[in-house]
Design an enzyme around this catalytic site. Structure first.
Site, PDB file in Angstrom:
ATOM      1  N   SER A  30       0.824  -1.299  -0.002  1.00 10.47           N
ATOM      2  CA  SER A  30      -0.066  -0.113   0.068  1.00 10.47           C
ATOM      3  C   SER A  30       0.769   1.225  -0.075  1.00 10.47           C
ATOM      4  O   SER A  30       1.882   1.376   0.668  1.00 10.47           O
ATOM      5  CB  SER A  30      -0.780  -0.075   1.251  1.00 10.47           C
ATOM      6  OG  SER A  30      -1.460   1.225   1.439  1.00 10.47           O
ATOM      7  N   CYS A  31       0.525   2.439  -0.880  1.00  9.10           N
ATOM      8  CA  CYS A  31       1.245   3.459  -0.847  1.00  9.10           C
ATOM      9  C   CYS A  31       0.337   4.391   0.176  1.00  9.10           C
ATOM     10  O   CYS A  31       0.875   5.531   0.411  1.00  9.10           O
ATOM     11  CB  CYS A  31       0.842   4.187  -2.157  1.00  9.10           C
ATOM     12  SG  CYS A  31       2.241   3.424  -3.218  1.00  9.10           S
ATOM     13  N   VAL A  32      -0.715   4.105   1.007  1.00 11.32           N
ATOM     14  CA  VAL A  32      -1.353   4.808   1.618  1.00 11.32           C
ATOM     15  C   VAL A  32      -1.658   4.018   3.050  1.00 11.32           C
ATOM     16  O   VAL A  32      -1.945   4.610   4.117  1.00 11.32           O
ATOM     17  CB  VAL A  32      -2.788   5.712   1.445  1.00 11.32           C
ATOM     18  CG1 VAL A  32      -2.407   6.815   0.462  1.00 11.32           C
ATOM     19  CG2 VAL A  32      -3.617   4.665   0.587  1.00 11.32           C
TER      20      VAL A  32
END
Lengths: 171, 102
Positions: B100-102
């Site tokens: 995940s990037c968030v």
């Protein structure tokens, strides 16, 4: 207990990014998200993170505005390239497109701007406003979200970026 | 590659994440946590079990999701696993590195 050594990846370990200063200078949805997602990603990786909001980028920390940002449908050739500019400029068109885009983002678990700011600061990231832009738009501290740490000059901003393995990103 | 963790030989990838979550146990968690200078408390274990459950269900893990789990707030999550909560907790939980990037 016996030895518990794991071999960790050491590539570029001596020069990991230690600090980032991200300058958020624009108020359109896509630019604000670019800045905030990079900021949050840096916080998630344990990197010291500062975000400096200037000019229209201040909208991202202005109460009442931050969750109503738009993605421009005119002057943005990548957005719906088959829709003629005159149509894309009709009243309500940009609002509709922005609402649709926010829905798509929510599906990907990308939170609204207000929550992004909470996440960044909860992880230790710090938010700064640009003194000159704040003065120019005749805004005050009360106009901004609580997460904003301070309103500073450009000189102070560069002071924040000082140090080895520190990077500045302009959005 | 293989690593000796808590006295047993376990297969890990080049970043030190277990390649098979079923090889995980609490002793392994403690040993990996020690490498990260973390002493596991009940709260840490609660988060770790939550991550393992979610991973097993095939859910995508993110800091935000952990913050909404009802176990810890985002701030508490950062306090428990300083300097990279999602990656560190995932490694300790014996699950793959989150994408995940968030």
């Amino acid at each position: 207990m016996e030895t518990t050594t794991l071999t960790k990846k050491t590539t570029a370990a001596d020069h990991k990014v230690k600090k980032v200063l991200i300058i958020c200078s624009k108020g359109s949805l896509q630019d604000v998200y670019a800045a905030l997602i990079m900021a949050n990603g840096a916080v998630m990786d344990g990197i010291e993170t500062h975000v400096f909001f200037t000019f229209f980028g201040l909208d991202a920390i202005t109460k009442g505005k931050l969750d109503k940002l738009h993605v421009p449908t005119v002057g943005n050739p990548s957005m719906m390239p088959h829709v003629p500019t005159v149509v894309a400029g009709l009243p309500g068109f940009e609002s509709l497109a922005s609402t649709m885009m926010k829905k798509e983002m929510e599906k990907l678990d990308i939170p609204p701007v207000s929550e992004m700011l909470e996440m960044i600061t909860a992880g230790g990231g710090r938010l700064h406003g640009c003194q000159l832009a704040v003065d120019m738009f005749k805004l005050n501290r009360e106009d901004f979200v609580d997460e904003l740490e301070d309103i500073i000059t450009v000189g102070d901003m560069f002071g924040l970026a000082a140090g080895e393995d520190s990077h500045i990103i302009f959005v | 590659m293989e690593a000796t963790i808590a006295g047993t030989t376990i297969d890990v990838n080049d970043e030190g994440y277990l390649t098979d979550p079923s090889k995980w146990n609490e002793a392994v968690a403690e040993a990996i946590a020690a490498e990260e200078d973390i002493v596991l408390t009940d709260k840490h274990m609660e988060v770790i079990r939550y991550l393992r459950e979610q991973q097993e269900k095939g859910e995508k893990l993110s800091v935000r999701r952990v913050g909404k789990s009802g176990i810890v707030s985002i701030k508490e999550f950062y306090d428990l696993f300083p300097g990279g909560p999602l990656k560190k907790s995932s490694r300790i939980a014996g699950i793959p590195k989150p994408v995940s990037c968030v």
